[in-house]
Design a protein around this motif. Structure first.
Motif, PDB file in Angstrom:
ATOM      1  N   ALA A   1      -8.848  -0.241   3.447  1.00 14.64           N
ATOM      2  CA  ALA A   1      -8.409   1.003   3.432  1.00 14.64           C
ATOM      3  C   ALA A   1      -7.016   1.081   3.520  1.00 14.64           C
ATOM      4  O   ALA A   1      -6.262   0.020   3.552  1.00 14.64           O
ATOM      5  CB  ALA A   1      -8.677   1.438   4.950  1.00 14.64           C
ATOM      6  N   PHE A   2      -6.322   1.960   2.612  1.00 11.15           N
ATOM      7  CA  PHE A   2      -4.776   1.968   2.368  1.00 11.15           C
ATOM      8  C   PHE A   2      -4.536   3.447   3.050  1.00 11.15           C
ATOM      9  O   PHE A   2      -4.698   4.329   2.527  1.00 11.15           O
ATOM     10  CB  PHE A   2      -4.565   1.781   1.057  1.00 11.15           C
ATOM     11  N   LEU A   3      -3.330   3.382   3.737  1.00 11.67           N
ATOM     12  CA  LEU A   3      -2.761   4.734   4.512  1.00 11.67           C
ATOM     13  C   LEU A   3      -1.374   4.775   4.013  1.00 11.67           C
ATOM     14  O   LEU A   3      -0.418   3.921   4.439  1.00 11.67           O
ATOM     15  CB  LEU A   3      -2.766   4.438   5.973  1.00 11.67           C
ATOM     16  N   GLY A   4      -1.112   5.786   3.544  1.00 10.80           N
ATOM     17  CA  GLY A   4       0.218   6.175   2.793  1.00 10.80           C
ATOM     18  C   GLY A   4       0.406   5.998   1.401  1.00 10.80           C
ATOM     19  O   GLY A   4       0.302   4.814   0.904  1.00 10.80           O
ATOM     20  N   MET A   5       0.143   7.202   0.505  1.00 10.63           N
ATOM     21  CA  MET A   5      -0.036   7.057  -0.754  1.00 10.63           C
ATOM     22  C   MET A   5       1.525   7.665  -1.212  1.00 10.63           C
ATOM     23  O   MET A   5       1.351   8.370  -2.213  1.00 10.63           O
ATOM     24  CB  MET A   5      -1.128   7.941  -1.116  1.00 10.63           C
TER      25      MET A   5
END
Length: 282
Positions: free
Chosen positions: A3-7
């Motif tokens: 998961a990656f938070l902050g695009m």
């Protein structure tokens, strides 16, 4: 699955690089459109941050600051799977990194602060540097993940928060370096020197090459054998200020430097090497 938070620019390119390597990535951003824009490239976007982290073994973050990291992680935690690993690439305070490492460990999760020296292109290409410090067993386990994201993993020992401190020090240098360039251009404008001449100068003369020797001299603690006396450096600094004023431009940081030089001259160090102005930092 990740998961990656902050695009933002950095986070989005990290995600693109992961997708190119065949990694499944679930993404979230406070402004949802920035997350959904990546669906065309293979990411799966979520409006709810807790949904974005469900099933993820590793959760990456590139957010704004300590407050945003704390807020987002708290909301996301409802979706954490047992034993999930949090890797935070946000530039934060050292105290915040230390606090989060302990707090999430107490809750049964691994938190590693791993700030970066890299821009969006580096994130996409897998170049640049990631900084780590703290529990060496955690770092050893996660190093292959980090190394795949960047060209270098820089280790700064077992002290929690040391990586955060190094990141702040590096960013301070970049801020002052860039502001120094702004003053350089302002002085050139005042003296009617074209940008092409400034470019030609720095194409031939690279002051960055002096950095290791300058740092060594400043930290040696001896200033009585000057290569440039403080009095003479102060004289030149006044020439900068006078020329800028006469040319109708304003220097941003040189006035503060002149004040610091005057303080050391008043203390009797005018004939010492000008690097004496850094003595109090030792």
């Amino acid at each position: 699955m990740r998961a990656f938070l902050g695009m933002g620019l950095l986070g989005a390119n990290f995600v693109r690089a992961m997708i190119k390597k065949g990694i499944q990535v679930q993404v979230w951003n406070r402004t949802t459109a920035k997350a959904t824009a990546l669906e065309a490239e293979g990411a799966k976007a979520f409006a709810d941050v807790a949904d974005a982290v469900r099933g993820a073994d590793i959760i990456h973050l590139t957010l704004k600051d300590d407050a945003s990291v704390d807020e987002v992680l708290e909301k996301a935690s409802a979706g954490f799977q047992p034993g999930a690993v949090i890797i935070d690439h946000t530039t934060t305070s050292a105290a915040g990194a230390i606090q989060r490492t302990a707090a999430w460990k107490k809750k049964g999760f691994t938190y590693l602060h791993a700030p970066v020296f890299m821009g969006p292109i580096n994130a996409l290409e897998g170049t640049g540097s990631i900084l780590v410090s703290g529990d060496q067993s955690v770092i050893s386990k996660l190093e292959p993940v980090l190394a795949a994201m960047t060209g270098k993993v820089l280790h700064f020992g077992e002290e929690e928060g040391r990586a955060a401190s190094i990141k702040l020090i590096g960013n301070l240098f970049l801020v002052t370096f860039t502001t120094g360039l702004a003053d350089t251009l302002s002085l050139a404008k005042a003296l009617h020197v074209p940008l092409s001449d400034i470019t030609a100068l720095f194409d031939s003369w690279n002051p960055a090459a002096m950095l290791p020797a300058r740092l060594k001299r400043m930290t040696a603690g001896t200033y009585d054998k000057p290569s440039w006396e403080l009095n003479m450096a102060r004289k030149d600094t006044q020439l900068f200020l006078d020329a800028a004023a006469q040319g109708g431009t304003k220097l941003a940081i040189v006035p503060a430097i002149a004040t610091e030089m005057d303080r050391w001259i008043a203390k009797g160090h005018g004939n010492d090497d000008w690097t004496v102005i850094g003595k109090d930092a030792l």
